[in-house]
Scaffold this motif. Structure first.
Motif, PDB file in Angstrom:
ATOM      1  N   HIS A  33       0.752  -1.320   0.022  1.00 28.02           N
ATOM      2  CA  HIS A  33       0.022  -0.050  -0.150  1.00 28.02           C
ATOM      3  C   HIS A  33       0.962   1.215  -0.015  1.00 28.02           C
ATOM      4  O   HIS A  33       2.215   1.090   0.117  1.00 28.02           O
ATOM      5  CB  HIS A  33      -0.748   0.023   1.208  1.00 28.02           C
ATOM      6  N   ARG A  34       0.448   2.353  -0.374  1.00 25.12           N
ATOM      7  CA  ARG A  34       1.061   3.642  -0.208  1.00 25.12           C
ATOM      8  C   ARG A  34       1.024   4.096   1.363  1.00 25.12           C
ATOM      9  O   ARG A  34       0.188   4.103   2.154  1.00 25.12           O
ATOM     10  CB  ARG A  34       0.363   4.643  -1.070  1.00 25.12           C
ATOM     11  N   GLY A  35       2.429   4.480   1.714  1.00 26.07           N
ATOM     12  CA  GLY A  35       2.526   4.979   2.965  1.00 26.07           C
ATOM     13  C   GLY A  35       2.045   6.428   2.975  1.00 26.07           C
ATOM     14  O   GLY A  35       1.812   6.976   2.142  1.00 26.07           O
ATOM     15  N   ASP A  36       2.017   6.780   4.217  1.00 29.46           N
ATOM     16  CA  ASP A  36       1.487   8.188   4.512  1.00 29.46           C
ATOM     17  C   ASP A  36       2.441   9.444   3.702  1.00 29.46           C
ATOM     18  O   ASP A  36       1.999  10.302   3.440  1.00 29.46           O
ATOM     19  CB  ASP A  36       1.376   8.667   6.012  1.00 29.46           C
ATOM     20  N   SER A  37       3.782   9.062   3.662  1.00 34.52           N
ATOM     21  CA  SER A  37       4.865   9.723   3.097  1.00 34.52           C
ATOM     22  C   SER A  37       4.699   9.572   1.641  1.00 34.52           C
ATOM     23  O   SER A  37       5.585  10.220   0.834  1.00 34.52           O
ATOM     24  CB  SER A  37       5.938   9.948   4.080  1.00 34.52           C
TER      25      SER A  37
ATOM     26  N   VAL B 215       4.832   0.579   0.831  1.00 33.41           N
ATOM     27  CA  VAL B 215       5.175   0.043   1.886  1.00 33.41           C
ATOM     28  C   VAL B 215       4.612  -1.727   1.745  1.00 33.41           C
ATOM     29  O   VAL B 215       3.381  -1.900   1.217  1.00 33.41           O
ATOM     30  CB  VAL B 215       4.501   0.577   3.156  1.00 33.41           C
TER      31      VAL B 215
ATOM     32  N   GLN C 134       9.703  -0.209   1.336  1.00 38.91           N
ATOM     33  CA  GLN C 134       9.687  -0.311   2.518  1.00 38.91           C
ATOM     34  C   GLN C 134       9.165  -1.942   2.791  1.00 38.91           C
ATOM     35  O   GLN C 134       7.976  -2.036   2.347  1.00 38.91           O
ATOM     36  CB  GLN C 134       9.127   0.530   3.683  1.00 38.91           C
TER      37      GLN C 134
ATOM     38  N   GLY D 143       9.413  -3.486   7.217  1.00 38.50           N
ATOM     39  CA  GLY D 143       9.778  -2.565   7.837  1.00 38.50           C
ATOM     40  C   GLY D 143      11.390  -1.956   7.782  1.00 38.50           C
ATOM     41  O   GLY D 143      12.029  -1.252   8.375  1.00 38.50           O
TER      42      GLY D 143
ATOM     43  N   CYS E 262      -1.351  -0.190  -6.317  1.00 40.18           N
ATOM     44  CA  CYS E 262      -1.475   1.005  -5.474  1.00 40.18           C
ATOM     45  C   CYS E 262      -2.551   1.701  -5.896  1.00 40.18           C
ATOM     46  O   CYS E 262      -3.253   2.602  -5.284  1.00 40.18           O
ATOM     47  CB  CYS E 262      -0.328   1.706  -5.111  1.00 40.18           C
TER      48      CYS E 262
ATOM     49  N   SER F   3      -6.546  -4.279  -1.795  1.00 47.10           N
ATOM     50  CA  SER F   3      -5.302  -4.740  -1.639  1.00 47.10           C
ATOM     51  C   SER F   3      -5.044  -6.159  -1.440  1.00 47.10           C
ATOM     52  O   SER F   3      -4.692  -6.858  -0.564  1.00 47.10           O
ATOM     53  CB  SER F   3      -4.689  -4.076  -0.136  1.00 47.10           C
TER      54      SER F   3
END
Length: 645
Positions: free
Chosen positions: A19-23, A27, A60, A63, A80, A88
């Motif tokens: 998925h797309r991370g917040d920034s 990820v 990422q 992690g 995404c 997803s």
């Protein structure tokens, strides 16, 4: 935590969810599952071209930073961003889900490919990023497929007349994905592949069904003035043929390893061993077992040689060595009797690819061919080559696996070879191989023959049948008629000498060939004299109702002699035996029948020592009168030990 944790069992795989991370960065998480376990989630594998291994993008993963191939990153972006992937899904992407630094794991996962893709819910085929015109090219592909399915064929989609759209479609068909060998099984194995496998170019997609139907219709709809060469679609056509063979009445069991290796001989792989390992999911169980566990820890030459030895032992046949004729690399270190599968061929014609060799005959169930659907099942009286009769091979290998010791009969030595031509203009001939004139007494002075003077009609018929390999179809299912072949060839010669224009390019190809070979001698008769008999009413033969509209003789001639197909040249031995040799044959080469091989072969003596003669395998050949066990029954020929290196 490392991205790749050790897999629990040999039946474990890793699945990926992203998925797309917040920034903004992508990820992902990797989790291990057991194939076929009840708690293993539905997943979708991706099929794509790896590209430059140094061209990567960071994501990422579990992690930690992880470098993924740029081409694989395109798939992650698609998942995404596209609405259809909003839930997803779990993914399987080989370069991410396999620990590529672990050769043992890699080999284990390659062994599971059939199950990984066969259990999948569809697949994402990633043709690559969109370029200017890509969307238009994809829309044209869909329109071509739609036009193919329409019964009325009226009011076609206007895009079918858009010349630029056809160029864009050409660019789509030229994408590397269609030529990468790994992508074959990735697109045909998933459940319900015709609807669940989607081909994406950027964000535009077409289903597998659409791509297959467009492939069929392209040749009849493409404007020739825009794209005169349809060769770019050959890989798509081949994949369609393989798909229907694999999905037939015996799913996955009708395709042999050797037939598929020949049919995909234009495909590409960065690792020579993967030209074999990539096909395990598409072939029958017997041949799959022969391949065994993939080996990435040894040279590819070892893999190729071991496979050849195992195939000979398991199938009790030497027919596999004939593929060394087709797969040969000048820089290779494999023995002459081992096919060098990394030698690639151009995707010229589908006909050449599906029956490239005599041992690819339809009756040979160990090998066979990926022939058209209407010829998939053999007729009850299917013609067969069986040069060594029922004889099983007598084969042994030296410790370093460089020598194959077998048994067979030496028939004769090559005395003369016909010229080879390229092109179809009798007045502007491009000679590819020169005529090598026979010099033995049997061919130049027939009175010295042990038998009576050769009858000119026998010479003519033997040549006619040899030029067609004694078959009237390119699948080698039906025997030929010497009378009918001769009638067509004589007509072509007579019309040419009378100044008549040819009806098609095949007639011109024969005329060009005949012009260069007119002085070729066979048992005291030149081709010119053999094909100018006064006692043969060829016009009457062609008037027979059942033959009047049959045009296979000249088609068979081009199938056999053209550089783009089988590339065979006329041969005559020192005793006057007629046949067709591989292009690489030379005057003085030996023609032999090996026990356990369904066709004769051409050998070249390299040297002789205290242990005997040592030969190089040049290739298979057609030898008239020796294709059905005659050498095994004739006391004139004795079985002896032959060593190939």
């Amino acid at each position: 935590m490392a991205a790749h944790q050790p897999l629990a069992t040999n039946n474990s795989i890793r699945l990926l969810r992203v998925h797309r991370g917040d920034s903004g960065p992508i990820v992902g998480i990797l989790r291990s599952f057991e194939l076929n376990a009840s708690d293993t989630p539905a997943y979708t594998p991706a099929s794509y071209v790896w590209g430059d291994p140094a061209d990567t993008v960071s994501i990422q993963l579990n992690g930690t930073p992880f470098e993924v191939l740029r081409s694989a990153y395109g798939v992650l972006q698609l998942v995404c961003e596209q609405p259809e992937f909003r839930d997803s899904p779990w993914l399987w992407i080989d370069s991410i889900c396999i620990d590529l630094g672990n050769d043992s794991e890699r080999a284990s996962q390659v062994s599971l490919m059939q199950q990984i893709y066969g259990n999948a819910q569809g697949a994402i085929v990633w043709l690559g990023e969109a370029l200017p015109g890509s969307e238009r090219g994809m829309r044209l592909m869909i329109a071509v497929a739609d036009q193919h399915e329409r019964e009325d064929k009226g009011d076609p989609d206007p895009i079918l007349q858009d010349m630029q759209a056809w160029r864009d479609y050409y660019d789509i068909a030229s994408r590397p994905w269609f030529r990468r060998i790994w992508t074959l099984q990735e697109s045909i194995l998933p459940k319900g592949a015709s609807h669940t496998v989607r081909y994406y170019c950027g964000h535009t997609y077409a289903t597998h069904r659409v791509v297959m139907r467009a492939t069929v219709a392209t040749a009849s709809l493409v404007p020739k003035k825009v794209l005169p060469d349809l060769g770019v679609w050959s890989p798509m056509w081949c994949r369609r043929r393989i798909y229907y063979w694999h999905r037939g009445d015996k799913p996955g069991q009708r395709i042999s390893l050797l037939a598929l290796l020949a049919y995909t001989s234009f495909s590409e792989s960065s690792k020579p061993v993967d030209l074999i390992y990539s096909l395990v999911g598409c072939i029958n169980d017997f041949d799959r077992a022969l391949i065994g566990r993939p080996r990435y820890d040894v040279p590819y030459e070892t893999v190729y040689t071991d496979l050849t030895m195992r195939w000979i032992a398991a199938h009790q046949s030497l027919d596999i060595i004939c593929f060394a004729h087709m797969f040969r690399d000048a820089d290779s270190d494999v023995p002459s009797w081992v096919p060098d599968w990394k030698a690639r061929n151009s995707p010229s014609t589908i006909r050449a690819a599906h029956t490239p060799l005599l041992v690819s005959q339809a009756a040979n169930t160990r090998i066979g061919s990926l022939r058209p659907k209407d010829a998939m099942d053999n007729p009850p009286d299917c013609a067969v080559y069986a040069a060594s009769g029922e004889s099983a091979p007598s084969a042994s290998f030296c410790e370093d696996t460089k020598r194959l010791t077998c048994r067979g009969t030496i028939i004769d030595k090559i005395d003369g070879l016909g010229a080879m031509v390229d092109g179809s203009d009798p007045e502007n001939i491009t000679q590819i191989e020169p005529l090598i004139a026979p010099t033995s007494r049997s061919n130049t002075q027939p009175s010295f023959q042990l038998e009576s003077r050769a009858d000119i009609s026998s010479v003519r018929d033997n040549i006619a049948l040899s030029l067609a390999l004694d078959r009237r179809d390119w699948c080698f299912q039906y025997p030929a008629s010497a009378e009918f072949i001769t009638a067509h060839l004589l007509t072509a010669v007579a019309d040419y000498e009378a100044g008549k224009r040819a009806r098609n390019f095949r007639i011109n190809e024969f005329r060009a060939w005949f012009k260069l070979n007119t002085d070729f001698l066979v048992r005291g008769n030149s081709l010119h004299s053999a094909f100018r008999p006064s006692d043969f009413d060829y016009a009457a033969v062609l008037r027979q109702p059942e033959l009047e509209h049959a045009a296979w003789p000249l088609r068979r001639f081009t199938d056999v002699t053209s550089l783009q197909t089988m590339a065979r040249r006329l041969l005559v031995t020192e005793k006057g035996i007629i046949g067709m040799a591989p292009r690489a044959a030379r005057k003085g080469d030996t023609v032999a029948v090996l026990l356990g091989c369904s066709v004769p072969v051409v050998l070249r003596q390299l040297y002789e020592n205290e242990h005997g003669e040592r030969y190089e395998l040049i290739g298979e050949c057609y030898l008239h009168g020796f294709m059905n066990g005659q050498a095994m029954r004739d006391d004139v020929y004795t079985v002896q030990e032959l060593v190939l290196i």
